[in-house]
Design a protein around this motif. Sequence first.
Motif, mmCIF file in Angstrom:
data_model
loop_
_atom_site.group_PDB
_atom_site.id
_atom_site.type_symbol
_atom_site.label_atom_id
_atom_site.label_comp_id
_atom_site.label_asym_id
_atom_site.label_seq_id
_atom_site.Cartn_x
_atom_site.Cartn_y
_atom_site.Cartn_z
ATOM 1 N N ASN A 213 -3.456 -2.356 13.753
ATOM 2 C CA ASN A 213 -2.929 -2.017 12.499
ATOM 3 C C ASN A 213 -3.616 -1.187 11.711
ATOM 4 O OD1 ASN A 213 -1.008 -4.540 12.828
ATOM 5 N ND2 ASN A 213 -2.403 -5.841 12.319
ATOM 6 N N GLN A 216 -1.838 0.334 8.462
ATOM 7 C CA GLN A 216 -1.822 -0.546 7.161
ATOM 8 C C GLN A 216 -3.011 -0.918 6.670
ATOM 9 O OE1 GLN A 216 -0.401 -1.187 10.377
ATOM 10 N NE2 GLN A 216 1.567 -1.712 10.176
ATOM 11 N N ASP A 219 -4.172 2.664 4.909
ATOM 12 C CA ASP A 219 -3.062 2.855 3.454
ATOM 13 C C ASP A 219 -3.729 1.816 2.207
ATOM 14 O OD1 ASP A 219 -1.906 4.669 5.357
ATOM 15 O OD2 ASP A 219 -0.009 3.411 5.303
ATOM 16 N N SER A 220 -3.731 0.596 2.826
ATOM 17 C CA SER A 220 -4.326 -0.494 1.679
ATOM 18 C C SER A 220 -5.354 -0.010 1.157
ATOM 19 C CB SER A 220 -4.061 -1.789 2.439
ATOM 20 O OG SER A 220 -4.466 -2.871 1.313
ATOM 21 N N ALA A 296 -3.522 -6.076 4.987
ATOM 22 C CA ALA A 296 -2.622 -5.294 5.641
ATOM 23 C C ALA A 296 -1.248 -5.307 5.115
ATOM 24 C CB ALA A 296 -2.448 -5.681 7.104
ATOM 25 N N GLU A 297 -0.689 -4.402 4.862
ATOM 26 C CA GLU A 297 0.761 -4.299 4.239
ATOM 27 C C GLU A 297 1.893 -4.891 5.371
ATOM 28 O OE1 GLU A 297 0.882 -0.497 2.358
ATOM 29 O OE2 GLU A 297 0.016 -1.276 0.819
#
Length: 297
Positions: A213, A216, A219-220, A296-297
Amino acid sequence: MKQLQKAKLLYQKITPPAGLDQRLRAAMAQGQGAAVHAKKQIRWHRPFIYAATACCLLFVVLLNSSRAFAESMYNIPVVGQVARVFTFRQYEQADESSYVQVQLPALSNTGNGELEQRINQEISAKIDAIVQQEKACAKENRQAYLDTGGDPAQYIPTKITIDYEVKHSQGDILSFVINESVSAANARQEQFFYNIHLPSGREITLQDMLGENYKQIVDSSVRQQMAQREASGEAEYFSPEDPLMKDAAFQGIDSSQPFYIDAGGNVVVVFPKYSIGPGYIGIQEFTITTENNGQAE
């Protein structure tokens, strides 16, 4: 004039304190003795300073020229880590259109000779190509300046600087970055990142460091840190809500996202100048740690 004469008379009437002459002579003798002692100390230390300098130079020469020496140094804590990446070649070049400064890094004593040969050849070829390209551009820029009536005496040569920085050299992981800086009418920077797993010789990926992951997670964390920096006035970023800049705004990372591994073993993702914000904020780095990973998105 009368005031000056009065002042002179007052001065002549001043009586020096008893014993002042002896104290002055003693202080002068003490000062002279300290100066002689300091000179002796300087003379005494000078051979050792020269010897230490010579030892440092000898270490650099041996490290650059003797693989056996580099391998023996690796067995010494701290020194061994320095021996992994060293300045293989350093030079300066100057002409009427450009001034070049280069520090060419190379790998040694990694335990993987094939890796060293491959990376060293790649770095050497890359830097040589960059220098030749930038010198050609500098020559064209100077000619364009002259063709438009510019004064040759007033022309400022383009400065081309290439160096490197070791970010992490512990255990099986080596991470370093090569920096290229070009100062002309518009200054610009470019970076090349190397994150290497030494035993296998393969490039370390974000997935290796952060898991499946990774996108995610990064990015987050980046969005969270961007919001914090904007709130504190530290930086300003392109907004996805701005019709003119939405395409340049941060949209999330991809598999080619540049990063390095810092001394603490953390991933640091890097965004070049102008990539996610105006030029004045410069290169932007975001450290991805367990504290700022976010959800995590």
